[in-house]
Motif scaffolding. Structure first.
Motif, short mmCIF file in Angstrom:
data_model
loop_
_atom_site.label_atom_id
_atom_site.label_comp_id
_atom_site.label_asym_id
_atom_site.label_seq_id
_atom_site.Cartn_x
_atom_site.Cartn_y
_atom_site.Cartn_z
N SER A 42 1.00 -1.32 -0.13
CA SER A 42 -0.12 0.03 0.03
C SER A 42 0.69 1.28 -0.17
O SER A 42 0.46 2.22 -0.47
CB SER A 42 -0.87 0.09 1.28
N SER A 46 0.90 3.95 -3.04
CA SER A 46 0.79 5.43 -2.54
C SER A 46 1.80 6.44 -2.84
O SER A 46 1.43 7.62 -3.01
CB SER A 46 0.31 5.53 -1.11
N SER A 47 2.99 5.93 -3.08
CA SER A 47 4.10 6.48 -3.26
C SER A 47 4.36 6.84 -4.86
O SER A 47 5.18 7.46 -5.32
CB SER A 47 5.28 6.04 -2.86
#
Length: 278
Positions: A42, A46-47
């Motif tokens: 996750s 998200s990065s």
């Protein structure tokens, strides 16, 4: 994000696979504890990472039983998750560890090397049938690199049908779902003009096409695969490996793999591998 989980037996080539993925633009993490899988994936997504690979092996012990559930959770989050599982025959793994003089990750004063390999094989049992399997027993590092590149180029939304030729004298591939034995058919090896050729060459193809028994067996195998493929698709399988074996893996099995691939190529996503020609 596309996430590839690389797992398998120690010594089977996971480091090579991860290096190929890293060279192909994947953000790679090796030997991640499974409780951190969802959190790590996750975070990477998200990065802004579009491609990532995580190595998971037998050192995770009992946590490996949670991997299928972890994959399901990641897919619910919208990640494209695939599993690549590498394995090899025990005698080949023993040879590799002896040559490199490295300790097995599960070794201790009570276990022999063979016992360590068997323990790891048992721990990984829940993972081995969960993705695309590659038996590296007879593969050179360069061949494994090429096969990993083939794997990442596939369309995951479709079933991949893999036809693989092999020679029985070198052992049956561990990654085969179906194995067909074509050793009973006429052998081009006994013709001095055909011996140095392979099942890809026109002269060998013509030799085998002339024989009624070859064509009958080819038709029987083709009908069997066509009849049962829909069942595997309904079972949400992503990969199905059909192995064709002759004595040396040079002529008859190669011809069968190539011919069957041509028959199924218009309808299914295909890979063709010739283990003994590498």
């Amino acid at each position: 994000m596309q996430l590839i989980i690389v797992s398998g037996l120690s010594g089977s080539g996971k480091t090579i696979a991860l290096n190929v993925l890293e060279d192909s633009g994947y953000f790679c993490i090796d030997n991640l504890p499974l409780p951190l899988l969802t959190q790590t994936a996750s975070f990477l997504a998200s990065s802004g990472h579009l491609h990532a690979a995580i190595g998971v092996d037998g050192r995770s012990s009992s946590d490996l039983n949670q991997l299928p559930r972890g994959i399901a959770e990641l897919r619910q989050l919208g990640l494209d998750v695939r599993v690549l599982f590498l394995e090899a025959k025990t005698e080949e793994l023993v040879k590799r560890f002896s040559e490199t003089r490295r300790r097995h990750p599960l070794s201790d004063e009570q276990r022999t090397l063979t016992e360590c390999i068997q323990l790891e094989r048992e721990r990984l049992e829940a993972v081995s049938d969960f993705g695309h399997r590659i038996d590296t027993s007879e593969l050179s590092p360069n061949t494994l690199r090429a096969w990993v590149k083939d794997f990442i180029s596939l369309d995951r939304s479709r079933l991949t049908l893999l036809f693989q030729s092999f020679g029985f004298k070198h052992g049956i591939p561990l990654d085969a779902d179906f194995v067909f034995d074509v050793r009973c058919l006429p052998n081009p090896h006994y013709d001095p003009a055909l011996r140095p050729l392979t099942g890809k060459d026109a002269a060998v193809i013509a030799f085998l096409q002339r024989d009624p028994s070859v064509q009958k067996m080819l038709g029987d195998i083709s009908r069997f695969v066509a009849e049962w493929l829909p069942c595997f698709i309904r079972d949400n399988r992503n990969y199905l490996t059909v192995a064709l074996g002759c004595t040396g893996g040079q002529h008859r099995s190669v011809y069968f793999a190539e011919t069957l691939a041509a028959q199924f190529g218009s309808e299914y996503q295909l890979l063709v591998r010739h283990r003994e020609l590498t």
